[in-house]
Design a protein around this motif. Structure first.
Motif, PDB file in Angstrom:
ATOM      1  N   UNK A 157       0.810  -1.195   0.000  1.00  9.07           N
ATOM      2  CA  UNK A 157       0.000   0.000   0.000  1.00  9.07           C
ATOM      3  C   UNK A 157       0.854   1.259   0.000  1.00  9.07           C
ATOM      4  N   UNK A 158       2.083   1.171   0.492  1.00 11.69           N
ATOM      5  CA  UNK A 158       3.000   2.296   0.430  1.00 11.69           C
ATOM      6  C   UNK A 158       4.033   1.995  -0.646  1.00 11.69           C
ATOM      7  N   UNK A 159       4.059   2.758  -1.697  1.00 14.53           N
ATOM      8  CA  UNK A 159       4.854   2.376  -2.869  1.00 14.53           C
ATOM      9  C   UNK A 159       6.352   2.340  -2.592  1.00 14.53           C
ATOM     10  N   UNK A 160       6.994   1.241  -3.017  1.00 17.96           N
ATOM     11  CA  UNK A 160       8.455   1.119  -3.036  1.00 17.96           C
ATOM     12  C   UNK A 160       8.812   0.347  -4.295  1.00 17.96           C
ATOM     13  N   UNK A 161      10.035  -0.139  -4.374  1.00 15.41           N
ATOM     14  CA  UNK A 161      10.461  -0.889  -5.551  1.00 15.41           C
ATOM     15  C   UNK A 161       9.873  -2.292  -5.487  1.00 15.41           C
ATOM     16  N   UNK A 162       8.836  -2.547  -6.271  1.00 15.10           N
ATOM     17  CA  UNK A 162       8.105  -3.817  -6.198  1.00 15.10           C
ATOM     18  C   UNK A 162       8.995  -5.016  -6.509  1.00 15.10           C
ATOM     19  N   UNK A 163       9.862  -4.861  -7.471  1.00 13.93           N
ATOM     20  CA  UNK A 163      10.703  -5.999  -7.844  1.00 13.93           C
ATOM     21  C   UNK A 163      11.639  -6.382  -6.713  1.00 13.93           C
ATOM     22  N   UNK A 164      12.211  -5.390  -6.033  1.00 16.48           N
ATOM     23  CA  UNK A 164      13.096  -5.687  -4.906  1.00 16.48           C
ATOM     24  C   UNK A 164      12.330  -6.404  -3.806  1.00 16.48           C
ATOM     25  N   UNK A 165      11.103  -5.980  -3.564  1.00 19.21           N
ATOM     26  CA  UNK A 165      10.307  -6.641  -2.526  1.00 19.21           C
ATOM     27  C   UNK A 165      10.029  -8.083  -2.909  1.00 19.21           C
ATOM     28  N   UNK A 166       9.715  -8.312  -4.188  1.00 19.83           N
ATOM     29  CA  UNK A 166       9.461  -9.685  -4.633  1.00 19.83           C
ATOM     30  C   UNK A 166      10.693 -10.556  -4.441  1.00 19.83           C
ATOM     31  N   UNK A 167      11.861 -10.035  -4.805  1.00 20.41           N
ATOM     32  CA  UNK A 167      13.092 -10.819  -4.680  1.00 20.41           C
ATOM     33  C   UNK A 167      13.419 -11.112  -3.219  1.00 20.41           C
ATOM     34  N   UNK A 168      13.174 -10.141  -2.324  1.00 18.74           N
ATOM     35  CA  UNK A 168      13.402 -10.396  -0.903  1.00 18.74           C
ATOM     36  C   UNK A 168      12.476 -11.507  -0.401  1.00 18.74           C
ATOM     37  N   UNK A 169      11.210 -11.463  -0.838  1.00 23.47           N
ATOM     38  CA  UNK A 169      10.261 -12.486  -0.403  1.00 23.47           C
ATOM     39  C   UNK A 169      10.626 -13.860  -0.959  1.00 23.47           C
TER      40      UNK A 169
END
Length: 532
Positions: free
Chosen positions: A418-430
């Motif tokens: 809900x709070x925008x950040x770098x979506x791809x980085x978040x996916x890779x961390x997950x």
């Protein structure tokens, strides 16, 4: 000079001379051929050691059977006395033969008995040399508390598969997660019981040192370590900045001092009337502090002593050893400051360091957050934590990621926030949760996001061409003969210089346990506030 094992004490020295282990070696493919033989022998030796470990475990279980027979014989004869006398006499015999204490032997007998009786598949894998005793111990330690044989068998099947490609250290973390998901009620009970064992203790070491040990809830322990790390990094960065500023100031002062004689010679050549006219401004400059005064106030660099005659020279240190301290030393010093004074008073700007907040990363199943499931939440780098703590942390978090996992594989499919950040980085961390070199435990925060196929060579910046690598293995990928490719679904295949292939799978899929919570949900729609 050969070692006690008959191998060269310095293989590279032998390699240069033209042979290794009796085989001629030149360079290139011959070098990797020699390494291939070494690797193959190491693998064969470890497999043989595992088979011998299984043989010893089998003998120890035979000793357990003898103990039971002795206990039954004493009972049948009506003998009185300590009930564990048979165990004492037999473990004492084995201990004397093995040159171990009898209590150590008793612990090994108990572990061997549990391995044989409750984890037959793991025992067979050990006997076949497919895993070693460290893997078997990780499986047994996390799963021994699962009383239901059906659930324990499901747990063993999942974790034993992971043991085929994971290190014992990483397998232990995976086993905790799987056990917590297999029997969440038991896991919660064990965590509650363990929380009652919180304590602090001191272990004396040599050379004027001691070790302070704290048994704490995992969330608190990881949060403490994270905050200390952030403080240590901030302190080290501040010290480096001060040192650079001091060096620049010293250089400027040296330049001004060198220019002073030239100015004096120019003054001698100036007519008297001109010198008198400039006298007032010269006196003002002297009162304000000329080059000599400036030099006296110049801070000295870390590790440089104060020069004689300059008592007010400031040392650019904020602790016992200034900028020379390692990150571990800084963490330890700041920890002592915080505990003894309540604030990092001995380290730079205390207010700046005190404002640093600890960060931990947790994964909370959406149904758990909503109170509709008891599936455990996961603390990154550790494993299951209690649901109450997880909900409290989620409620106070400044932001959270929503991760959609595949219901049959456990792999993340998408991430949004809900709070925008770098979506791809978040996916890779997950997806990654650690460095993706086989066996490496470093977390994404300490790793680089690497293009598997270099971007300069046409590699795309997409999840199927990116993976986290710690700096050590990032360098290994680019500077050595190691190669890596992505096979899809986040699976990486590494190829060694000897052309052996090693697979690294995303931990989310490895520790996945199919959930039945969704099938138990009522048909009525969920009409409460969003749990996240």
């Amino acid at each position: 000079m050969p070692t006690s094992f008959g191998l060269p004490s310095h293989p590279f020295g032998v390699l240069c001379s033209g042979s290794i282990m009796g085989q001629p070696v030149d360079s290139g493919d011959a070098t990797w051929g020699a390494l291939e033989r070494v690797v193959a022998e190491v693998q064969a030796t470890r497999a043989q050691m595992a088979r011998l470990q299984a043989a010893e475990a089998r003998l120890l279980t035979d000793a357990v059977d003898i103990v039971r027979a002795r206990e039954q014989a004493r009972t049948d004869k009506g003998h009185k006395g300590p009930h564990d006398l048979p165990l004492r006499e037999i473990s004492a015999e084995l201990g004397a033969a093995m040159r171990l204490s009898d209590r150590t032997v008793q612990a090994r007998m108990s572990a061997a008995s549990t391995l044989r009786d409750s984890f037959a598949a793991t025992f067979d894998a050990l006997a076949q040399g497919r895993i070693d005793l460290a893997h078997a111990s990780a499986i047994v330690d996390a799963g021994a508390v699962i009383a239901d044989p059906v659930l324990r068998e499901q747990y063993e099947r999942i974790v034993l598969e992971a043991a085929g490609f994971e290190t014992p250290h990483r397998l232990r973390a995976i086993a905790r997660v799987v056990a917590g998901r297999i029997d969440p009620d038991l896991a919660e009970e064990l965590r509650t019981r363990a929380a009652g064992q919180r304590r602090i203790r001191v272990v004396d070491l040599d050379d004027g040192m001691a070790r302070l040990l704290a048994d704490l809830p995992a969330v608190l322990a990881h949060a403490i370590h994270d905050r200390l790390t952030q403080m240590a990094q901030a302190e080290r960065d501040a010290a480096r900045t001060q040192a650079e500023t001091a060096a620049e100031t010293a250089a400027e002062t040296a330049a001004e001092t060198a220019a002073a004689p030239a100015e004096a010679r120019a003054a001698e050549a100036t007519p008297p009337d001109a010198r008198e006219a400039s006298g007032a401004s010269t006196a003002d400059a002297a009162d304000a502090g000329g080059p000599d005064h400036i030099a006296e106030r110049t801070p000295t660099l870390p590790g440089h002593p104060v020069q004689p005659g300059r008592p007010d020279a400031a040392q650019l240190t904020t602790g016992p050893q200034g900028d020379t301290r390692s990150l571990d030393e800084l963490r330890a010093d700041i920890f002592a400051d915080l505990v003894l004074t309540g604030a990092p008073t001995g380290h730079g700007d205390g207010d700046t360091l005190a404002a640093i907040r600890a960060e931990v990363h947790i994964t909370v199943p959406v149904l758990t957050a909503a109170g509709r499931s008891n599936e455990p939440a996961l603390l990154a780098g550790y494993g299951p934590i209690d649901t109450d703590t997880a909900r409290a942390l989620a409620a106070g978090a400044p932001g959270w990621d929503r991760v959609m996992y595949h219901p049959h594989s456990g792999l993340p499919m998408a991430v949004d926030r809900y709070r925008p950040t770098a979506a791809l980085k978040r996916f890779l961390r997950a997806r990654d949760q650690r460095c993706r070199f086989p066996g490496c435990p470093h977390r994404p925060r300490r790793s680089d996001i690497d293009h598997t196929i270099d971007r300069a060579l046409g590699g795309e910046t997409t999840d199927d061409n990116l993976a986290h690598l710690c700096r050590r293995h990032h360098t290994l990928k680019h500077a050595t003969a190691w190669r890596v490719r992505q096979l899809g679904d986040g699976v990486l295949e590494w190829t060694s210089p000897t052309r052996r292939r090693y697979t690294d799978k995303p931990v989310a899929g490895v520790q996945f346990v199919p959930s039945t919570a969704y099938t138990r949900l009522p048909a009525a729609p969920y009409d409460r506030d969003a749990p996240f």
